[in-house]
Design an enzyme around this catalytic site. Structure first.
Site, mmCIF file in Angstrom:
data_model
loop_
_atom_site.group_PDB
_atom_site.id
_atom_site.type_symbol
_atom_site.label_atom_id
_atom_site.label_comp_id
_atom_site.label_asym_id
_atom_site.label_seq_id
_atom_site.Cartn_x
_atom_site.Cartn_y
_atom_site.Cartn_z
ATOM 1 C CE1 TYR A 189 -3.887 -2.667 5.352
ATOM 2 C CE2 TYR A 189 -3.257 -0.404 4.862
ATOM 3 C CZ TYR A 189 -3.688 -1.641 4.437
ATOM 4 O OH TYR A 189 -3.920 -1.867 3.097
ATOM 5 C CE LYS A 203 -1.275 -4.027 3.125
ATOM 6 N NZ LYS A 203 -1.466 -5.235 2.315
ATOM 7 C CB SER A 208 -0.871 0.017 1.259
ATOM 8 O OG SER A 208 -1.500 1.283 1.415
HETATM 9 N N1 NAP Z 1 -8.759 -0.888 -1.299
HETATM 10 C C1 NAP Z 1 -7.752 -0.057 -1.112
HETATM 11 O O1 NAP Z 1 -7.894 1.185 -1.127
HETATM 12 C C2 NAP Z 1 -6.365 -0.587 -0.899
HETATM 13 C C3 NAP Z 1 -5.301 0.321 -0.903
HETATM 14 C C4 NAP Z 1 -4.009 -0.145 -0.708
HETATM 15 C C5 NAP Z 1 -3.788 -1.505 -0.542
HETATM 16 N N2 NAP Z 1 -4.846 -2.374 -0.525
HETATM 17 C C6 NAP Z 1 -4.540 -3.797 -0.345
HETATM 18 O O2 NAP Z 1 -5.148 -4.535 -1.388
HETATM 19 C C7 NAP Z 1 -5.408 -5.867 -0.930
HETATM 20 C C8 NAP Z 1 -6.837 -6.256 -1.241
HETATM 21 O O3 NAP Z 1 -7.711 -5.346 -0.581
HETATM 22 P P1 NAP Z 1 -9.190 -5.053 -1.119
HETATM 23 O O4 NAP Z 1 -9.374 -3.597 -1.004
HETATM 24 O O5 NAP Z 1 -9.424 -5.744 -2.403
HETATM 25 O O6 NAP Z 1 -10.035 -5.766 0.041
HETATM 26 P P2 NAP Z 1 -11.509 -6.461 0.010
HETATM 27 O O7 NAP Z 1 -12.324 -5.962 -1.106
HETATM 28 O O8 NAP Z 1 -12.001 -6.337 1.409
HETATM 29 O O9 NAP Z 1 -11.153 -7.990 -0.292
HETATM 30 C C9 NAP Z 1 -10.362 -8.695 0.624
HETATM 31 C C10 NAP Z 1 -10.279 -10.147 0.187
HETATM 32 O O10 NAP Z 1 -9.428 -10.838 1.110
HETATM 33 C C11 NAP Z 1 -10.151 -11.905 1.717
HETATM 34 N N3 NAP Z 1 -9.628 -12.032 3.068
HETATM 35 C C12 NAP Z 1 -9.719 -11.161 4.096
HETATM 36 N N4 NAP Z 1 -9.077 -11.647 5.174
HETATM 37 C C13 NAP Z 1 -8.564 -12.848 4.805
HETATM 38 C C14 NAP Z 1 -7.802 -13.827 5.473
HETATM 39 N N5 NAP Z 1 -7.448 -13.701 6.753
HETATM 40 N N6 NAP Z 1 -7.450 -14.937 4.783
HETATM 41 C C15 NAP Z 1 -7.816 -15.121 3.499
HETATM 42 N N7 NAP Z 1 -8.544 -14.214 2.818
HETATM 43 C C16 NAP Z 1 -8.913 -13.101 3.468
HETATM 44 C C17 NAP Z 1 -11.629 -11.519 1.600
HETATM 45 O O11 NAP Z 1 -12.510 -12.627 1.557
HETATM 46 P P3 NAP Z 1 -13.079 -13.388 2.876
HETATM 47 O O12 NAP Z 1 -13.723 -12.338 3.729
HETATM 48 O O13 NAP Z 1 -14.012 -14.404 2.317
HETATM 49 O O14 NAP Z 1 -11.898 -14.034 3.524
HETATM 50 C C18 NAP Z 1 -11.604 -10.855 0.225
HETATM 51 O O15 NAP Z 1 -11.604 -11.853 -0.784
HETATM 52 C C19 NAP Z 1 -5.032 -5.865 0.561
HETATM 53 O O16 NAP Z 1 -3.718 -6.363 0.697
HETATM 54 C C20 NAP Z 1 -5.068 -4.403 0.941
HETATM 55 O O17 NAP Z 1 -4.230 -4.130 2.043
HETATM 56 C C21 NAP Z 1 -6.131 -1.957 -0.709
#
Ligand code: NAP
Length: 257
Positions: free
Chosen positions: A163, A167, A150
């Site tokens: 968090y 990262k 991130s």
């Molecule tokens: N969205 C943003 O603005 C943003 C910005 C920077 C970085 N990121 C990074 O991008 C990545 C994806 O985030 P996202 O925004 O796509 O999140 P999201 O929409 O909440 O999706 C998260 C996914 O991870 C799964 N998950 C959560 N906890 C888990 C665990 N303990 N074990 C296995 N699966 C798990 C969830 O499914 P289940 O609930 O079924 O497990 C879901 O499939 C993360 O690494 C996050 O830190 C996101």
């Protein structure tokens, strides 16, 4: 330049929605066989059905499978890696995408339980999933590990200090593993604010204002991140390893003014 993942097998954690699902979909429509992981079987089945439909629409014949496991449970990681090897015979690409953020607030206000949970899923899991994949065969058949970090791992901001620590460490783990595992490539991606459930509160409260200040005038979509990850996972990126690439609509170039 053509980006194809034909002949490759990928394992994506956190693949049932958001960025992980977009990555898995783009991998599959680019020809890869894909194992989807997240915790909930029904959400995984729904994602698989969507991905199968996207492949059919794109005229791509591939194979998508699911394995429910908590990424922070290392025995489950072993089971998922073993299941992927049994189903597909290799793992060429691992995407460490699953993450959690159970605590929002001042860094010194965190309690040990939420600190440990954040590190378990966001840092310990990428290290040990990489270890399992390495030992299962990547050691002998070089591949690619992509860590989803991130922009928060590169700067300070209020509320997300713990968090962001995970990262920042993941960005360094990416460098360190690239050093140790070559010719396997290890790369990172550092998204800015992307419209997913994970970021829903931030998007709701600050999204419009942040987008208006960005050079590209919009927040990220999961597909933006999937496009970069697919390039990095492909042979088109064969001289890239160790670094983490910011993808944030230009938010970070703006400075404070
Ligand atoms: N969205 C943003 O603005 C943003 C910005 C920077 C970085 N990121 C990074 O991008 C990545 C994806 O985030 P996202 O925004 O796509 O999140 P999201 O929409 O909440 O999706 C998260 C996914 O991870 C799964 N998950 C959560 N906890 C888990 C665990 N303990 N074990 C296995 N699966 C798990 C969830 O499914 P289940 O609930 O079924 O497990 C879901 O499939 C993360 O690494 C996050 O830190 C996101």
């Amino acid at each position: 330049m053509q980006i194809s993942l034909e002949g490759k097998v990928a394992l994506v954690t956190g693949a049932s929605k958001g960025i992980g699902k977009a990555i898995a979909t783009t991998f599959a429509t680019s020809g890869a066989k894909v194992m989807l992981n997240s915790r909930k079987q029904d959400a995984l089945e729904a994602a698989k059905a969507e991905i199968d439909a996207a492949c059919t629409a794109a005229g791509v014949s591939t194979d998508v499978e699911v394995f429910a496991a908590n990424a922070g449970d290392l025995d489950a990681a072993t089971a998922c890696v073993d299941a992927t090897m049994a189903r597909f015979g290799a793992i060429d690409v691992l995407v460490n995408n699953a993450a959690t953020n159970p605590y929002y607030g001042a860094t010194l206000g965190v309690d040990p339980a939420r600190y440990d949970k954040t590190f378990q899923v966001n840092l310990k899991a990428p290290l040990f999933w990489s270890q399992r994949v390495w030992e299962a065969g990547m050691r002998d058949r070089p591949g690619v590990i992509v860590n989803i970090a991130s922009v928060g791992g590169m700067r300070t901001e209020f509320g997300l200090g713990v968090y962001n620590l995970t990262k920042a460490a993941l960005i360094h783990l990416t460098r360190q593993l690239a050093h140790e595992l070559g010719p396997t490539r290890v790369v990172g991606v550092a998204p800015g604010l992307v419209q997913t459930d994970f970021a829903a509160v931030l998007v709701e409260n600050f999204g419009d204002r942040l987008a208006a200040q960005m050079p590209l005038k919009r927040l990220g979509e999961p597909q933006d991140i999937a496009n970069l990850v697919t390039f990095l996972a492909s042979d088109a990126a064969s001289w890239i390893t160790g670094d983490t690439y910011v993808i944030d609509g230009g938010a970070g170039v703006r400075g404070g003014g």
